[in-house]
Design an enzyme around this catalytic site. Structure first.
Site, mmCIF file in Angstrom:
data_model
loop_
_atom_site.group_PDB
_atom_site.id
_atom_site.type_symbol
_atom_site.label_atom_id
_atom_site.label_comp_id
_atom_site.label_asym_id
_atom_site.label_seq_id
_atom_site.Cartn_x
_atom_site.Cartn_y
_atom_site.Cartn_z
ATOM 1 N N TYR A 84 0.914 -1.362 -0.015
ATOM 2 C CA TYR A 84 0.043 0.179 0.067
ATOM 3 C C TYR A 84 0.939 1.207 0.106
ATOM 4 C CZ TYR A 84 -4.014 -2.977 1.097
ATOM 5 O OH TYR A 84 -5.026 -4.017 1.110
ATOM 6 N N CYS A 85 1.006 1.911 -1.249
ATOM 7 C CA CYS A 85 1.965 3.086 -1.513
ATOM 8 C C CYS A 85 1.144 4.204 -1.050
ATOM 9 C CB CYS A 85 2.642 2.989 -2.949
ATOM 10 S SG CYS A 85 3.680 4.396 -3.067
#
Length: 152
Positions: free
Chosen positions: A118-119
């Site tokens: 999850y960026c």
């Protein structure tokens, strides 16, 4: 806290950068954002609604220059949408209650932890240090940081 929602008041308190990112799906610069290199224990919440998003125990250095996490604190607070912008297909990550653009989800995370990354844009989140969880109304999440849980 349990009444997470997007309000006009919360939106009016956003900085121009926070507004562009959360409301217009912009992206902040890599390596020049608040939390990409934060190593303190605590909880990351939506800057708009306050809903819990990610815990520091699930944060890792992806080398991307943005905060990266293997898993959300509560998957029910995350919405995934197909994003076809910039000539590619990606998975956009939004907060459920705040409807904030948070960042994107990729499948190049640590394999031993499920392979997801999850960026997330720092400007879409507020960090609450472990020592302040109770006072900030997030005491229910302190158990995530016990020795046994933090070792996972």
């Amino acid at each position: 806290m349990s009444n997470y929602q997007k309000t006009t008041e919360a939106i009016s308190k956003l900085t121009p950068e926070q507004y562009r990112i959360t409301q217009e799906a912009a992206t902040e610069p890599a390596f020049r954002n608040r939390y990409w290199d934060n190593h303190e224990q605590g909880l990351y919440v939506d800057i708009v609604s306050g809903e819990p998003l990610f815990a520091s125990i699930d944060k890792f250095d992806s080398g991307s220059g943005w905060p990266s996490f293997t898993v959300p604190v509560d998957p029910d607070n995350i919405v995934e949408k197909r994003d076809r912008s910039w000539g590619m297909v990606r998975t956009e990550v939004r907060s459920k209650h705040g409807d904030s653009h948070l960042g994107h989800l990729f499948d190049d995370g640590p394999r031993e932890q499920g392979g997801l990354r999850y960026c997330i844009n720092s400007a879409a989140m507020r960090f609450i240090p472990l020592a302040e969880l109770e006072a900030a109304g997030y005491g229910d999440f302190a158990h995530l940081f016990t020795t046994e849980e933090a070792a996972r």
